[in-house]
Design an enzyme around this catalytic site. Structure first.
Site, mmCIF file in Angstrom:
data_model
loop_
_atom_site.group_PDB
_atom_site.id
_atom_site.type_symbol
_atom_site.label_atom_id
_atom_site.label_comp_id
_atom_site.label_asym_id
_atom_site.label_seq_id
_atom_site.Cartn_x
_atom_site.Cartn_y
_atom_site.Cartn_z
ATOM 1 N N HIS A 189 0.824 -1.216 0.000
ATOM 2 C CA HIS A 189 0.000 0.000 0.000
ATOM 3 C C HIS A 189 0.856 1.263 0.000
ATOM 4 O O HIS A 189 0.492 2.266 -0.630
ATOM 5 C CB HIS A 189 -0.962 -0.026 1.194
ATOM 6 C CG HIS A 189 -1.970 -1.134 1.081
ATOM 7 N ND1 HIS A 189 -2.521 -1.778 2.158
ATOM 8 C CD2 HIS A 189 -2.509 -1.730 -0.021
ATOM 9 C CE1 HIS A 189 -3.366 -2.706 1.730
ATOM 10 N NE2 HIS A 189 -3.369 -2.697 0.422
ATOM 11 N N HIS A 236 -7.467 -8.033 -7.997
ATOM 12 C CA HIS A 236 -7.754 -8.894 -6.845
ATOM 13 C C HIS A 236 -8.006 -7.940 -5.674
ATOM 14 O O HIS A 236 -7.104 -7.635 -4.897
ATOM 15 C CB HIS A 236 -6.568 -9.817 -6.549
ATOM 16 C CG HIS A 236 -6.293 -10.838 -7.625
ATOM 17 N ND1 HIS A 236 -5.842 -10.506 -8.877
ATOM 18 C CD2 HIS A 236 -6.423 -12.193 -7.623
ATOM 19 C CE1 HIS A 236 -5.698 -11.609 -9.596
ATOM 20 N NE2 HIS A 236 -6.041 -12.649 -8.860
ATOM 21 N N SER A 256 -6.435 -1.878 -0.862
ATOM 22 C CA SER A 256 -6.039 -1.166 -2.090
ATOM 23 C C SER A 256 -7.204 -0.413 -2.748
ATOM 24 O O SER A 256 -6.993 0.703 -3.253
ATOM 25 C CB SER A 256 -5.373 -2.130 -3.079
ATOM 26 O OG SER A 256 -6.162 -3.284 -3.287
ATOM 27 N N GLU A 284 -13.184 -8.925 -7.927
ATOM 28 C CA GLU A 284 -13.054 -9.820 -6.775
ATOM 29 C C GLU A 284 -13.869 -11.075 -7.091
ATOM 30 O O GLU A 284 -15.042 -10.976 -7.416
ATOM 31 C CB GLU A 284 -13.555 -9.119 -5.496
ATOM 32 C CG GLU A 284 -13.677 -10.002 -4.285
ATOM 33 C CD GLU A 284 -12.402 -10.769 -3.918
ATOM 34 O OE1 GLU A 284 -11.321 -10.168 -3.785
ATOM 35 O OE2 GLU A 284 -12.501 -12.008 -3.764
ATOM 36 N N ASP A 295 -13.106 -13.024 -12.510
ATOM 37 C CA ASP A 295 -11.690 -13.394 -12.439
ATOM 38 C C ASP A 295 -10.825 -12.192 -12.849
ATOM 39 O O ASP A 295 -10.953 -11.676 -13.962
ATOM 40 C CB ASP A 295 -11.468 -14.591 -13.383
ATOM 41 C CG ASP A 295 -10.026 -15.055 -13.399
ATOM 42 O OD1 ASP A 295 -9.188 -14.468 -12.674
ATOM 43 O OD2 ASP A 295 -9.730 -16.003 -14.131
ATOM 44 N N GLY A 296 -9.976 -11.786 -11.949
ATOM 45 C CA GLY A 296 -9.158 -10.608 -12.202
ATOM 46 C C GLY A 296 -8.144 -10.811 -13.316
ATOM 47 O O GLY A 296 -7.825 -9.868 -14.048
ATOM 48 N N ASP A 350 -2.775 -8.367 -7.389
ATOM 49 C CA ASP A 350 -2.398 -8.731 -6.016
ATOM 50 C C ASP A 350 -3.072 -10.062 -5.631
ATOM 51 O O ASP A 350 -3.991 -10.083 -4.823
ATOM 52 C CB ASP A 350 -2.851 -7.584 -5.084
ATOM 53 C CG ASP A 350 -2.533 -7.863 -3.629
ATOM 54 O OD1 ASP A 350 -1.611 -8.641 -3.348
ATOM 55 O OD2 ASP A 350 -3.229 -7.277 -2.763
HETATM 56 C C1 LIG Z 1 -4.340 -10.431 -1.341
HETATM 57 S S1 LIG Z 1 -6.076 -10.266 -1.432
HETATM 58 C C2 LIG Z 1 -6.324 -8.671 -2.112
HETATM 59 C C3 LIG Z 1 -6.022 -7.532 -1.188
HETATM 60 C C4 LIG Z 1 -6.257 -6.170 -1.793
HETATM 61 N N1 LIG Z 1 -5.619 -6.039 -3.112
HETATM 62 C C5 LIG Z 1 -5.718 -5.088 -0.887
HETATM 63 O O1 LIG Z 1 -4.541 -4.719 -1.022
HETATM 64 O O2 LIG Z 1 -6.473 -4.595 -0.053
HETATM 65 C C6 LIG Z 1 -6.472 -11.283 -2.805
HETATM 66 C C7 LIG Z 1 -7.964 -11.283 -3.141
HETATM 67 O O3 LIG Z 1 -8.136 -11.908 -4.416
HETATM 68 C C8 LIG Z 1 -9.337 -12.662 -4.411
HETATM 69 N N2 LIG Z 1 -9.185 -13.599 -5.545
HETATM 70 C C9 LIG Z 1 -8.632 -14.823 -5.569
HETATM 71 N N3 LIG Z 1 -8.571 -15.284 -6.841
HETATM 72 C C10 LIG Z 1 -9.077 -14.314 -7.629
HETATM 73 C C11 LIG Z 1 -9.241 -14.162 -9.041
HETATM 74 N N4 LIG Z 1 -8.859 -15.121 -9.891
HETATM 75 N N5 LIG Z 1 -9.771 -13.021 -9.500
HETATM 76 C C12 LIG Z 1 -10.163 -12.024 -8.647
HETATM 77 N N6 LIG Z 1 -10.024 -12.105 -7.304
HETATM 78 C C13 LIG Z 1 -9.481 -13.235 -6.805
HETATM 79 C C14 LIG Z 1 -9.387 -13.238 -3.030
HETATM 80 O O4 LIG Z 1 -10.717 -13.584 -2.691
HETATM 81 C C15 LIG Z 1 -8.840 -12.090 -2.183
HETATM 82 O O5 LIG Z 1 -9.873 -11.270 -1.723
#
Ligand SMILES: C[S@@+](CC[C@H](N)C(=O)[O-])C[C@H]1O[C@@H](n2cnc3c(N)ncnc32)[C@H](O)[C@@H]1O
Length: 273
Positions: free
Chosen positions: A18, A41, A91, A109, A134-135, A155
């Site tokens: 961050h 993500h 984020s 997400e 899917d991100g 992320d």
């Molecule tokens: C490390 S966390 C994100 C934290 C966030 N970026 C932050 O800094 O506040 C990863 C997130 O990705 C989600 N996730 C997992 N696989 C994913 C995908 N293929 N596409 C989108 N989100 C996904 C998880 O549910 C989780 O909430």
């Protein structure tokens, strides 16, 4: 999908991501032209450090808890975005706080419950779109943006055994779709081998202009521990390395053990390797 960021929000490696996100966004919002930010993500946006998940791990005490107490000058900009109390912005909230009218934020997400929380949080905000998708897939689907200027933050939770490979493939695909985009990818450092392989993979793809910021809380000797993290940046904005260096050093000094280290390394030159 077992990973829930609420257990880890505000920990040392989250703070590193961050703090550098703030550096990137400050550099990119200096130009007047509208900016598109894609957070692939996204998580739930804001985390309750008094909640049961954060209370179970108490990881935040070794991250934002310490940083707040010491409050190093180099981190003033980042710390200024963290409200007093026990609500820690993720984020999406940090990015939203730094965007200007005319900028746009897309949040992806995949976890259905987390996506629902995120949708509720940003409902009615015309600058934010939340996608329950899917991100990785969104990286190519949402690029290039009409703004022609974008920061893409990737992320992932690193639950999948092939996450480094998926990350490299996604960065490569995103950059092909939008060569001038700024891509920032966060990764954990447990032991060096997967990180070295990831760097070699990125180099082998021939992508120009890549720098890597790393923070090791301790030497990466015990692969069972999260020893640090990195942020790989493609097309870093002008002045990013100079601005990131004191931020990383302040993080190391407050969060690291006696043998902690930070480094900024150029992986690929601006005009290619
Ligand atoms: C490390 S966390 C994100 C934290 C966030 N970026 C932050 O800094 O506040 C990863 C997130 O990705 C989600 N996730 C997992 N696989 C994913 C995908 N293929 N596409 C989108 N989100 C996904 C998880 O549910 C989780 O909430």
């Amino acid at each position: 999908m077992n990973y829930r960021h609420a257990y880890h929000a505000g920990n040392a490696v989250d703070c590193m991501k961050h703090a550098l996100l703030v550096v990137l966004l400050r550099a990119l919002t200096r130009k007047e032209k509208p900016l598109f930010v894609l957070d692939t993500h996204a998580g739930i946006g804001i985390y309750d450090l008094a909640g049961p998940e954060a209370g179970r791990t108490r990881e935040w005490e070794g991250g934002i808890g310490k940083l707040r107490t010491v409050a190093p000058t180099a981190l003033a900009d980042y710390l200024g975005l963290i409200p007093p109390g026990l609500a820690y912005p993720g984020s999406p909230a940090i990015a939203r706080a730094l965007l200007r009218p005319g900028d746009r934020l897309a949040l992806c997400e995949l976890h259905p419950e987390d996506a629902a929380v995120l949708k509720r949080r940003f409902r009615g905000d015309p600058m934010v779109q939340v996608h329950a998708r899917d991100g990785y897939e969104a990286v190519t689907a949402l690029l290039p943006p009409p703004e022609r200027r974008a920061l893409v933050l990737i992320d992932p939770p690193f639950e999948r055994p092939d996450e480094f490979a998926a990350l490299a493939t996604s960065l490569d695909a995103g950059r092909r779709k939008f060569p001038s985009g700024i891509f920032a990818a966060w990764y954990p450092v447990k032991h060096r081998t997967p990180v070295r392989d990831f760097a070699a993979d990125m180099t082998a793809r021939g992508i120009p202009d890549i720098i890597v910021c790393e923070m090791l809380l301790r030497p990466a000797l015990d692969p069972a521990r999260l020893n640090g993290c990195g942020l790989l940046v493609i097309n870093p904005p002008y002045g990013f390395e100079a601005a990131a260096a004191p931020v990383l050093e302040a993080l190391r000094a407050v969060l690291g053990e006696a043998d902690a280290s930070v480094a900024i390394t150029r992986l690929a030159r601006e005009n290619g390797v």
